[in-house]
Each structure stands twice: as structure tokens, then as C-alpha cells.
Write a protein that holds these residues in place. Structure first.
Motif, PDB file in Angstrom:
ATOM      1  N   VAL A   1      -4.531  79.556  18.223  1.00 39.92           N
ATOM      2  CA  VAL A   1      -4.872  78.766  19.413  1.00 39.92           C
ATOM      3  C   VAL A   1      -4.387  79.572  20.608  1.00 39.92           C
ATOM      4  N   PHE A   2      -5.337  80.020  21.428  1.00 33.79           N
ATOM      5  CA  PHE A   2      -5.005  81.034  22.440  1.00 33.79           C
ATOM      6  C   PHE A   2      -5.728  80.791  23.754  1.00 33.79           C
ATOM      7  N   ASN A   3      -4.960  80.883  24.818  1.00 35.58           N
ATOM      8  CA  ASN A   3      -5.520  80.973  26.170  1.00 35.58           C
ATOM      9  C   ASN A   3      -4.485  81.675  27.029  1.00 35.58           C
ATOM     10  N   GLN A   4      -4.926  82.628  27.838  1.00 43.41           N
ATOM     11  CA  GLN A   4      -3.996  83.362  28.693  1.00 43.41           C
ATOM     12  C   GLN A   4      -3.438  82.495  29.815  1.00 43.41           C
ATOM     13  N   LYS A   5      -4.084  81.371  30.090  1.00 40.44           N
ATOM     14  CA  LYS A   5      -3.620  80.449  31.122  1.00 40.44           C
ATOM     15  C   LYS A   5      -2.619  79.471  30.510  1.00 40.44           C
ATOM     16  N   GLY A   6      -1.538  79.232  31.215  1.00 39.30           N
ATOM     17  CA  GLY A   6      -0.546  78.282  30.730  1.00 39.30           C
ATOM     18  C   GLY A   6      -0.929  76.842  31.047  1.00 39.30           C
ATOM     19  N   LEU A  43      -4.142  87.351  16.844  1.00 37.75           N
ATOM     20  CA  LEU A  43      -5.591  87.545  16.746  1.00 37.75           C
ATOM     21  C   LEU A  43      -5.951  88.505  15.617  1.00 37.75           C
ATOM     22  N   ILE A  44      -5.098  89.459  15.352  1.00 38.73           N
ATOM     23  CA  ILE A  44      -5.321  90.387  14.239  1.00 38.73           C
ATOM     24  C   ILE A  44      -5.110  89.673  12.899  1.00 38.73           C
ATOM     25  N   ALA A  45      -4.208  88.698  12.877  1.00 39.37           N
ATOM     26  CA  ALA A  45      -3.875  88.004  11.633  1.00 39.37           C
ATOM     27  C   ALA A  45      -4.815  86.847  11.304  1.00 39.37           C
ATOM     28  N   ALA A  46      -5.582  86.367  12.276  1.00 40.73           N
ATOM     29  CA  ALA A  46      -6.339  85.121  12.114  1.00 40.73           C
ATOM     30  C   ALA A  46      -7.786  85.350  11.679  1.00 40.73           C
ATOM     31  N   ASN A  47      -8.366  84.290  11.127  1.00 41.72           N
ATOM     32  CA  ASN A  47      -9.805  84.273  10.849  1.00 41.72           C
ATOM     33  C   ASN A  47     -10.582  83.721  12.030  1.00 41.72           C
ATOM     34  N   ALA A  48      -9.954  82.798  12.759  1.00 37.37           N
ATOM     35  CA  ALA A  48     -10.677  82.072  13.805  1.00 37.37           C
ATOM     36  C   ALA A  48      -9.769  81.821  14.999  1.00 37.37           C
ATOM     37  N   CYS A  49     -10.402  81.680  16.158  1.00 41.96           N
ATOM     38  CA  CYS A  49      -9.690  81.457  17.416  1.00 41.96           C
ATOM     39  C   CYS A  49     -10.218  80.187  18.082  1.00 41.96           C
ATOM     40  N   LEU A  50      -9.314  79.280  18.389  1.00 44.48           N
ATOM     41  CA  LEU A  50      -9.636  78.096  19.184  1.00 44.48           C
ATOM     42  C   LEU A  50      -9.100  78.311  20.596  1.00 44.48           C
ATOM     43  N   ILE A  51      -9.920  77.985  21.588  1.00 43.76           N
ATOM     44  CA  ILE A  51      -9.550  78.212  22.985  1.00 43.76           C
ATOM     45  C   ILE A  51      -9.435  76.879  23.713  1.00 43.76           C
ATOM     46  N   PRO A  52      -8.212  76.441  24.053  1.00 42.88           N
ATOM     47  CA  PRO A  52      -8.067  75.214  24.844  1.00 42.88           C
ATOM     48  C   PRO A  52      -8.580  75.434  26.266  1.00 42.88           C
ATOM     49  N   PHE A  53      -9.205  74.405  26.813  1.00 43.13           N
ATOM     50  CA  PHE A  53      -9.805  74.507  28.148  1.00 43.13           C
ATOM     51  C   PHE A  53      -9.534  73.209  28.886  1.00 43.13           C
ATOM     52  N   ASP A  54      -8.952  73.303  30.101  1.00 44.18           N
ATOM     53  CA  ASP A  54      -8.535  72.083  30.789  1.00 44.18           C
ATOM     54  C   ASP A  54      -9.380  71.716  32.006  1.00 44.18           C
ATOM     55  N   CYS A  55     -10.628  72.135  31.995  1.00 38.99           N
ATOM     56  CA  CYS A  55     -11.644  71.571  32.897  1.00 38.99           C
ATOM     57  C   CYS A  55     -11.445  71.857  34.381  1.00 38.99           C
ATOM     58  N   ASP A  56     -10.833  72.979  34.742  1.00 38.58           N
ATOM     59  CA  ASP A  56     -10.828  73.313  36.163  1.00 38.58           C
ATOM     60  C   ASP A  56     -11.464  74.689  36.369  1.00 38.58           C
ATOM     61  N   PHE A 104     -10.325  77.421  37.768  1.00 35.00           N
ATOM     62  CA  PHE A 104      -9.485  78.574  37.425  1.00 35.00           C
ATOM     63  C   PHE A 104      -9.590  78.880  35.929  1.00 35.00           C
ATOM     64  N   SER A 105      -9.566  77.825  35.111  1.00 35.42           N
ATOM     65  CA  SER A 105      -9.696  78.022  33.665  1.00 35.42           C
ATOM     66  C   SER A 105     -11.048  78.611  33.316  1.00 35.42           C
ATOM     67  N   ARG A 106     -12.066  78.162  34.022  1.00 37.97           N
ATOM     68  CA  ARG A 106     -13.406  78.671  33.734  1.00 37.97           C
ATOM     69  C   ARG A 106     -13.497  80.161  34.042  1.00 37.97           C
ATOM     70  N   ARG A 119     -16.658  66.908  34.195  1.00 38.10           N
ATOM     71  CA  ARG A 119     -17.946  66.771  33.520  1.00 38.10           C
ATOM     72  C   ARG A 119     -18.894  67.890  33.921  1.00 38.10           C
ATOM     73  N   LYS A 120     -18.920  68.224  35.209  1.00 39.27           N
ATOM     74  CA  LYS A 120     -19.808  69.273  35.707  1.00 39.27           C
ATOM     75  C   LYS A 120     -19.441  70.624  35.085  1.00 39.27           C
ATOM     76  N   VAL A 121     -18.142  70.961  35.071  1.00 42.15           N
ATOM     77  CA  VAL A 121     -17.695  72.250  34.536  1.00 42.15           C
ATOM     78  C   VAL A 121     -18.025  72.366  33.054  1.00 42.15           C
ATOM     79  N   VAL A 122     -17.756  71.317  32.296  1.00 38.46           N
ATOM     80  CA  VAL A 122     -18.012  71.353  30.859  1.00 38.46           C
ATOM     81  C   VAL A 122     -19.507  71.431  30.579  1.00 38.46           C
ATOM     82  N   ASP A 123     -20.301  70.665  31.312  1.00 35.77           N
ATOM     83  CA  ASP A 123     -21.757  70.705  31.119  1.00 35.77           C
ATOM     84  C   ASP A 123     -22.318  72.100  31.386  1.00 35.77           C
TER      85      ASP A 123
END
Length: 259
Positions: A5-10, A143-156, A158-160, A199-203
Motif C-alpha cells: 500500500v503506497f503513496n508518496q503523499k502523506g 515494490l520489489i517484494a510485492a505482487n500488487a500495489c494499492l494506491i490510497p487516494f484522498d480526493c484532492d 494535490f493527490s491527483r 466526486r468531480k476528481v474521482v469521476d
């Protein structure tokens, strides 16, 4: 199955998502391990509570051991701690990870985590890896050890903006180090359906063809209570709306991608 579970944004909910999905897997009978690579140790505190601050052996000890040859090194399983929840174990974090990072990078220990998790392949059905909010030695190791990556996104916005460079970084690591790595999806967190901007950002992300996962995780003050009590939502209040969203998300991932 190993997920990072990875995102460069805190502040986007990496530890919350990691621990709640892992707790659901364990609750359903899957042998589950959480690897907490963030020196802040939020996942460690969430799953172990106050006991997480008084551990004799942590991931800092594991990585330190890779820097120093020993005739009788500890086995990987010795760096694992049982949580209070059945079937759920933790490789706990420690602030010393911050100090070790430069040495580990200069000595090119980037594959050590993958090797360690390979040793545990028969012991766990699912591994969830929590990461620091930066593209550094620990996130690259994950990321080297994993099969899959989930990216959390908080709808603003800056995150986009950060999302596109993040996806490029994951693809680069896939090309250079780990052909099995795939972006499993973007997890929309702290979603407020009545607010127009989220809603707009996610859409727009969906319209661009990005792998946005459904359901979106609602914003809720209940999650703060969950953190404070060191009890993931499935154990704190399984009927809560957010608990049901985590359950739905876990089950969809399990059906689509395996355990």
C-alpha cells in the motif's frame, strides 16, 4: 499474495487501509502478515497497541542483521510478532529504520525484504506491506517484494497531480526489478459523496481509464476511535458503514486477484 500500500503523499490513509484489509483477511481465516516499513510505525501501533512500543525485535533488527554478517543469524520468523487478533501477525516498525536507510541503500540491500518474504511463503496466505510517504529504500524494497500495489487516494487536486508520477515510478520499478508487480487499483479514501469536488476528481480519474476501485471508503470519525483503541473496524464495529465498505473492498480484491 503480497500487496504493498503506497503513496508518496502523506496522510492518505495507507496504514488505515493496510490494517483494516489485513484484519478482515485474518478474520476470514487467512493467515495474514502485516509488514510495517514506515519508521513512524502507525500500523504497528494500530495492531499491537501500547505493546508495539516495547518490542525486543523489530524490522530495524532485521535490516541491521543484513548489514552485519553473523554465524548464527536469526530466522525471518523471529522478527514476527503475534497481534491480539487471531491469524494476524506483524513485522513491526521501529524509528531506527530512519537511521539505517542510508547504509542499506549504499550496500544495495534492496532485495532483502523479498528474500525474507520468500522464506515465509508457506506460512502466510496474504502479506500486506505498509510504506513511508516517500519513494525511498523501503518503498522500493516493498515494490520489489510485492505482487500488487494499492494506491490510497484522498480526493484532492494535490493527490491527483502526485498520482501520475507515482504510477510512472511503479512502472519503472516493474520494468527494472519486478515483472510480477501490477497496480491493483486506486483506493478512494475519506470520500464525501455530497461534496462536489471529491466526486468531480474521482469521476475524472475513472473517465481517464485509471483503475479506481469500488467501493469508495467513506470519511468517518469512527476511524479515529478505531485508531485510539487499536482495534480495526471489523473488530470495533463490524456493522458500521465503513466496516462494510472495507469488507466489500476486501472481497472484491479477493475474487478478482486471489486471496
Amino acid at each position: 499474495m503480497r500487496r504493498v500500500v503506497f503513496n508518496q503523499k502523506g496522510g492518505v490513509g495507507k496504514s488505515t487501509i493496510t490494517c483494516n484489509l489485513a484484519a478482515i483477511g485474518a478474520h476470514k481465516g487467512l493467515r495474514t502478515l502485516v509488514v510495517d516499513l514506515d519508521p513512524q510505525g502507525n500500523s504497528t501501533q494500530y495492531l499491537l497497541g501500547s505493546d508495539g512500543t516495547e518490542l525486543d525485535t523489530t524490522l530495524a533488527d532485521f535490516f541491521d542483521q543484513t548489514l552485519n554478517f553473523k554465524l548464527n543469524p536469526k530466522g525471518t520468523e523471529e522478527f514476527i510478532v503475534a497481534s491480539p487478533f487471531e491469524g494476524l501477525h506483524v513485522m513491526p516498525s521501529h524509528p531506527q529504520l530512519e537511521e539505517l536507510q542510508g547504509k542499506l541503500e549504499s550496500r544495495y540491500k534492496i532485495y532483502k525484504l523479498r528474500d525474507a518474504l520468500d522464506e515465509l511463503a508457506e506460512d502466510y496466505d496474504c502479506v500486506w506491506i505498509d510504506t513511508p510517504p516517500a519513494l525511498n529504500f523501503y518503498t522500493r524494497s516493498a515494490l520489489i517484494a510485492a505482487n500488487a500495489c494499492l494506491i490510497p487516494f484522498d480526493c484532492d487536486d494535490f493527490s491527483r497531480r502526485a498520482l501520475y508520477s507515482l504510477l510512472e515510478n511503479v512502472e519503472e520499478i516493474k520494468a527494472d526489478h519486478n515483472r510480477e508487480l501490477n497496480v491493483e487499483g486506486i483506493v478512494v479514501n475519506q470520500f464525501q459523496p455530497r461534496a462536489s469536488l471529491p466526486r468531480k476528481v474521482v469521476d475524472e480519474l475513472v473517465a481517464e481509464g485509471l483503475p479506481v476501485l469500488d467501493p469508495y471508503l467513506s470519511a468517518s470519525v469512527k476511524i479515529k476511535e478505531s485508531h485510539e483503541q487499536a482495534r480495526p473496524m471489523i473488530h470495533l464495529d463490524p456493522r458500521h458503514k465503513l466496516s462494510q465498505e472495507f469488507l466489500d473492498l476486501h472481497d472484491k480484491l479477493a475474487r478478482k486477484y486471489g486471496a
